[in-house]
Design an enzyme around this catalytic site. Structure first.
Site, PDB file in Angstrom:
ATOM      1  N   THR A  89       0.879  -1.179   0.000  1.00 39.31           N
ATOM      2  CA  THR A  89       0.000   0.000   0.000  1.00 39.31           C
ATOM      3  C   THR A  89       0.915   1.227   0.000  1.00 39.31           C
ATOM      4  O   THR A  89       1.055   1.910   1.001  1.00 39.31           O
ATOM      5  CB  THR A  89      -0.902   0.034   1.254  1.00 39.31           C
ATOM      6  OG1 THR A  89      -0.069  -0.052   2.429  1.00 39.31           O
ATOM      7  CG2 THR A  89      -1.895  -1.091   1.264  1.00 39.31           C
ATOM      8  N   GLU A 149      -0.672  -5.944  11.351  1.00 42.91           N
ATOM      9  CA  GLU A 149       0.527  -6.596  11.913  1.00 42.91           C
ATOM     10  C   GLU A 149       1.407  -5.535  12.549  1.00 42.91           C
ATOM     11  O   GLU A 149       1.363  -4.369  12.164  1.00 42.91           O
ATOM     12  CB  GLU A 149       1.270  -7.362  10.816  1.00 42.91           C
ATOM     13  CG  GLU A 149       1.651  -6.557   9.578  1.00 42.91           C
ATOM     14  CD  GLU A 149       2.864  -5.686   9.769  1.00 42.91           C
ATOM     15  OE1 GLU A 149       3.640  -5.963  10.699  1.00 42.91           O
ATOM     16  OE2 GLU A 149       3.018  -4.705   9.001  1.00 42.91           O
ATOM     17  N   GLU A 153      10.911  -5.126  10.832  1.00 42.10           N
ATOM     18  CA  GLU A 153      11.883  -5.771   9.950  1.00 42.10           C
ATOM     19  C   GLU A 153      13.114  -6.128  10.776  1.00 42.10           C
ATOM     20  O   GLU A 153      13.534  -5.370  11.632  1.00 42.10           O
ATOM     21  CB  GLU A 153      12.283  -4.833   8.819  1.00 42.10           C
ATOM     22  CG  GLU A 153      11.181  -4.650   7.815  1.00 42.10           C
ATOM     23  CD  GLU A 153      11.633  -3.865   6.592  1.00 42.10           C
ATOM     24  OE1 GLU A 153      12.783  -4.040   6.150  1.00 42.10           O
ATOM     25  OE2 GLU A 153      10.818  -3.085   6.089  1.00 42.10           O
ATOM     26  N   LYS A 202      -3.340   0.722  13.974  1.00 39.48           N
ATOM     27  CA  LYS A 202      -2.044   0.537  13.321  1.00 39.48           C
ATOM     28  C   LYS A 202      -1.360   1.875  13.048  1.00 39.48           C
ATOM     29  O   LYS A 202      -0.180   2.078  13.350  1.00 39.48           O
ATOM     30  CB  LYS A 202      -2.236  -0.254  12.026  1.00 39.48           C
ATOM     31  CG  LYS A 202      -0.993  -0.423  11.186  1.00 39.48           C
ATOM     32  CD  LYS A 202       0.108  -1.153  11.960  1.00 39.48           C
ATOM     33  CE  LYS A 202       1.450  -1.011  11.306  1.00 39.48           C
ATOM     34  NZ  LYS A 202       1.850  -2.084  10.473  1.00 39.48           N
ATOM     35  N   GLY A 251      19.315   9.123  17.132  1.00 39.25           N
ATOM     36  CA  GLY A 251      19.973   8.687  15.896  1.00 39.25           C
ATOM     37  C   GLY A 251      19.767   9.715  14.805  1.00 39.25           C
ATOM     38  O   GLY A 251      19.343  10.846  15.084  1.00 39.25           O
ATOM     39  N   CYS A 258       7.735   2.104   6.762  1.00 43.25           N
ATOM     40  CA  CYS A 258       6.448   2.277   7.456  1.00 43.25           C
ATOM     41  C   CYS A 258       6.269   3.629   8.130  1.00 43.25           C
ATOM     42  O   CYS A 258       5.288   4.324   7.865  1.00 43.25           O
ATOM     43  CB  CYS A 258       6.281   1.169   8.491  1.00 43.25           C
ATOM     44  SG  CYS A 258       6.458  -0.463   7.788  1.00 43.25           S
ATOM     45  N   LYS A 261       5.759   6.815   5.791  1.00 44.40           N
ATOM     46  CA  LYS A 261       4.518   6.673   5.008  1.00 44.40           C
ATOM     47  C   LYS A 261       3.295   6.760   5.939  1.00 44.40           C
ATOM     48  O   LYS A 261       2.338   7.470   5.646  1.00 44.40           O
ATOM     49  CB  LYS A 261       4.593   5.312   4.300  1.00 44.40           C
ATOM     50  CG  LYS A 261       3.344   4.792   3.669  1.00 44.40           C
ATOM     51  CD  LYS A 261       3.641   3.524   2.854  1.00 44.40           C
ATOM     52  CE  LYS A 261       3.748   2.250   3.665  1.00 44.40           C
ATOM     53  NZ  LYS A 261       2.522   1.690   4.190  1.00 44.40           N
ATOM     54  N   ARG A 326      14.744   1.490   1.956  1.00 44.13           N
ATOM     55  CA  ARG A 326      13.608   2.392   1.724  1.00 44.13           C
ATOM     56  C   ARG A 326      13.532   3.457   2.820  1.00 44.13           C
ATOM     57  O   ARG A 326      13.560   3.143   4.008  1.00 44.13           O
ATOM     58  CB  ARG A 326      12.295   1.595   1.678  1.00 44.13           C
ATOM     59  CG  ARG A 326      12.118   0.862   0.362  1.00 44.13           C
ATOM     60  CD  ARG A 326      10.854   0.033   0.375  1.00 44.13           C
ATOM     61  NE  ARG A 326      10.952  -1.078   1.315  1.00 44.13           N
ATOM     62  CZ  ARG A 326       9.932  -1.889   1.610  1.00 44.13           C
ATOM     63  NH1 ARG A 326       8.759  -1.697   1.052  1.00 44.13           N
ATOM     64  NH2 ARG A 326      10.098  -2.885   2.456  1.00 44.13           N
TER      65      ARG A 326
HETATM   66  C1  UGA Z   1       7.796  -0.341  12.325  1.00 46.27           C
HETATM   67  C2  UGA Z   1       7.095  -0.627  13.657  1.00 46.27           C
HETATM   68  O1  UGA Z   1       8.052  -0.616  14.737  1.00 46.27           O
HETATM   69  C3  UGA Z   1       6.396  -1.984  13.614  1.00 46.27           C
HETATM   70  O2  UGA Z   1       5.690  -2.210  14.844  1.00 46.27           O
HETATM   71  C4  UGA Z   1       5.410  -1.996  12.440  1.00 46.27           C
HETATM   72  O3  UGA Z   1       4.756  -3.248  12.318  1.00 46.27           O
HETATM   73  C5  UGA Z   1       6.172  -1.722  11.150  1.00 46.27           C
HETATM   74  O4  UGA Z   1       6.832  -0.433  11.264  1.00 46.27           O
HETATM   75  C6  UGA Z   1       5.177  -1.719  10.021  1.00 46.27           C
HETATM   76  O5  UGA Z   1       4.299  -0.845  10.020  1.00 46.27           O
HETATM   77  O6  UGA Z   1       5.178  -2.642   9.201  1.00 46.27           O
HETATM   78  P1  UGA Z   1      10.087  -1.121  11.155  1.00 46.27           P
HETATM   79  O7  UGA Z   1       9.703  -0.280   9.982  1.00 46.27           O
HETATM   80  O8  UGA Z   1      10.640  -2.477  10.911  1.00 46.27           O
HETATM   81  O9  UGA Z   1       8.824  -1.320  12.149  1.00 46.27           O
HETATM   82  O10 UGA Z   1      11.159  -0.246  11.932  1.00 46.27           O
HETATM   83  P2  UGA Z   1      11.503   0.077  13.478  1.00 46.27           P
HETATM   84  O11 UGA Z   1      12.251  -1.005  14.117  1.00 46.27           O
HETATM   85  O12 UGA Z   1      10.279   0.543  14.172  1.00 46.27           O
HETATM   86  O13 UGA Z   1      12.494   1.319  13.271  1.00 46.27           O
HETATM   87  C7  UGA Z   1      12.053   2.501  12.582  1.00 46.27           C
HETATM   88  C8  UGA Z   1      13.127   3.549  12.596  1.00 46.27           C
HETATM   89  O14 UGA Z   1      13.305   4.070  13.909  1.00 46.27           O
HETATM   90  C9  UGA Z   1      14.488   3.066  12.135  1.00 46.27           C
HETATM   91  O15 UGA Z   1      15.041   4.027  11.263  1.00 46.27           O
HETATM   92  C10 UGA Z   1      15.284   2.948  13.422  1.00 46.27           C
HETATM   93  O16 UGA Z   1      16.660   3.096  13.278  1.00 46.27           O
HETATM   94  C11 UGA Z   1      14.691   4.098  14.223  1.00 46.27           C
HETATM   95  N1  UGA Z   1      14.858   3.948  15.688  1.00 46.27           N
HETATM   96  C12 UGA Z   1      14.221   2.959  16.359  1.00 46.27           C
HETATM   97  C13 UGA Z   1      15.654   4.864  16.365  1.00 46.27           C
HETATM   98  O17 UGA Z   1      16.232   5.804  15.760  1.00 46.27           O
HETATM   99  N2  UGA Z   1      15.785   4.751  17.726  1.00 46.27           N
HETATM  100  C14 UGA Z   1      15.147   3.774  18.431  1.00 46.27           C
HETATM  101  O18 UGA Z   1      15.294   3.746  19.680  1.00 46.27           O
HETATM  102  C15 UGA Z   1      14.363   2.845  17.735  1.00 46.27           C
END
Ligand code: UGA
Length: 438
Positions: A89, A149, A153, A202, A251, A258, A261, A326
């Site tokens: 999506t 969900e 990742e 979500k 960071g 996700c 978007k 991405r």
């Molecule tokens: C995110 C959500 O955490 C999931 O719960 C959700 O299911 C998913 O999107 C989705 O909608 O499919 P994800 O995209 O895999 O998961 O990434 P995250 O682990 O959440 O990290 C997102 C960003 O935040 C990354 O750039 C990461 O480096 C950053 N981040 C995360 C930080 O800068 N500091 C933190 O303490 C944690």
């Protein structure tokens, strides 16, 4: 008792992880995808994405016969009781999610479904999509359930097998409960809601986490100027159970497929419904600022100009543990550096091909090891939190790199280690400690 066959439509990281994990719970799962070559590869046990634990899970599913792959949505959906829509999506360009793929697939499979079938949306979809799908299918004997969900990742298998909660929403409560039953063995609480609430949960969860990150990144900027340390602040805040210690690591901004978007899509949903929600805009404006600040540090470390300056980048993916570029904040920072004329050499444990220039991408020569990336560089910048970056031999880096500055965008290196190797360290979220490099 068998609950009936599950079809998973779309084998991206959500579909493939969900399919393989549901098969491991004993369900009969058929995954369908439009990409015939990918289907053939997955049928041989090849995993198209980097996702720890997924290869073993897939191998077990294939071996037991609980997991199979077929070409096309129709082949997967025919005869299934549950049809999990795990389709892309993407951002439609105006901040709204583009639902064409979801609607095309639903229109295609709707007439083929068995009576009693349940269509389940796992993709992140705008509020009202379950209702739209119900109208597209136009069958009283087919229910539609929203079941978002929450997989991350890089830890998707672990997240699937240890969920905090299962969310199911529908106008058909019995169908929602039947979907929740698929996950019964995981022992997580179920939140049973309307379809609209489930769809909004979500977006709210992702936007809230993005807001938390923007908040801590702004606290980090403040900490730098007042002489505080964001890691200590995060510790002090995180013990408060109302706040929680997760997602408080500063960071180079947040990214991935996700958060950007979904935060923008939620802002658009709010605007479309004339609801003022200024926090959302502030969340992504703050994220841009975090990326600007890091680029400013690199420019300052290079002596005030980046024109023609060679910069080493460690980390290109949007976070550690994935090969996904991405909306990577690492690339967003790199794009700022490239725009000012920097020459970029990058290393990432999960990336082997050069990054080619595009509107939202800088040009980066990708090299196979971190020392080669540092060769000839004036400044080394750490952009992704791969644990290996905290363990490398900085003396070796110092031998190949003429510059003596490391900008550590992820808090991977301490001042003493940098100084012992002859580097000064520019941290984020705290002031630099001026240790005289050895
Ligand atoms: C995110 C959500 O955490 C999931 O719960 C959700 O299911 C998913 O999107 C989705 O909608 O499919 P994800 O995209 O895999 O998961 O990434 P995250 O682990 O959440 O990290 C997102 C960003 O935040 C990354 O750039 C990461 O480096 C950053 N981040 C995360 C930080 O800068 N500091 C933190 O303490 C944690």
């Amino acid at each position: 008792m068998s609950v009936g066959r599950i079809a998973v439509i779309g084998t991206g990281y959500v579909g493939l992880t969900s399919g393989a994990c549901l098969a491991s719970l004993g369900h009969q799962v058929v995954c369908g995808d439009v990409d015939a070559a990918k289907v053939a590869a997955m049928s041989r046990g090849e995993v198209p994405i980097l996702e720890p634990g997924l290869d073993e899970m897939m191998a077990r599913g294939l071996q037991s016969g609980n997991l199979t792959f077929v070409h096309g949505a129709a082949a997967a959906a025919a005869g299934a009781r549950y049809i999990l829509l795990c389709l892309p999506t993407p951002d439609g360009g105006d901040g709204r999610a583009d639902l064409r793929i979801v609607h095309d697939v639903v229109a295609q499979i709707g007439p083929l479904l068995d009576p009693g079938a349940i269509l389940v949306t796992k993709s992140t979809v705008p509020v009202g999509t379950a209702q739209d799908i119900t109208e597209t299918v136009d069958r009283a004997d087919v229910a539609v359930v929203s079941n978002p969900e929450f997989l991350q990742e890089g830890t998707a298998v672990r997240n699937f097998m240890n969920p905090d909660r299962i969310v199911v929403g529908s106008t058909d409560r019995a169908a929602a409960l039947a979907v929740a039953e698929l996950y019964r063995d995981l022992g997580a609480p179920s939140v049973v809601t309307s379809a609209e609430s489930s769809e909004l949960i979500k977006y709210a969860a992702n936007a809230f986490l993005a807001m938390k990150l923007s908040f801590i990144n702004s606290i980090g900027a403040l900490a730098e100027t007042v002489g505080a340390d964001v890691a200590e602040i995060a510790d002090g805040m995180g013990f408060d159970e109302r706040i929680g210690s997760k997602f408080l690591r500063t960071g180079p901004g947040w990214g991935g497929s996700c958060f950007p978007k979904d935060t923008k899509a939620l802002a658009t949903i709010a605007a479309d419904h004339h609801v003022s929600f200024p926090l959302l805009e502030a969340t992504y404006v703050s994220n841009d600022q975090a990326q600007d600040r890091l680029a400013d540090k690199v420019r300052a470390a290079a002596g005030g100009s980046l024109c023609g300056v060679r910069i080493a980048l460690w980390g290109l993916t949007f976070k550690a543990g994935t090969d996904d570029l991405r909306d990577s904040p690492a690339l967003a920072v790199a794009l700022r550096l490239a725009a000012e004329g920097a020459v970029l050499q990058g290393f990432d444990p999960a990336i082997s091909k050069d990054v080619t220039a595009a509107r939202d991408r800088p040009e980066i020569t990708v090299v196979p090891d971190p020392y080669t990336a540092a060769a000839g560089a004036a400044v080394l910048v750490i952009l992704t939190e791969w644990p290996v970056f905290g363990e490398l031999d900085l003396l070796e880096v110092g031998r190949v790199m003429p510059g003596r500055v490391i900008v550590d965008g992820r808090g991977m290196i301490d001042d003493e280690t940098a100084a012992a190797a002859g580097f000064s360290l520019v941290p984020i979220g705290r002031p630099a400690h001026h240790i005289v490099p050895a």
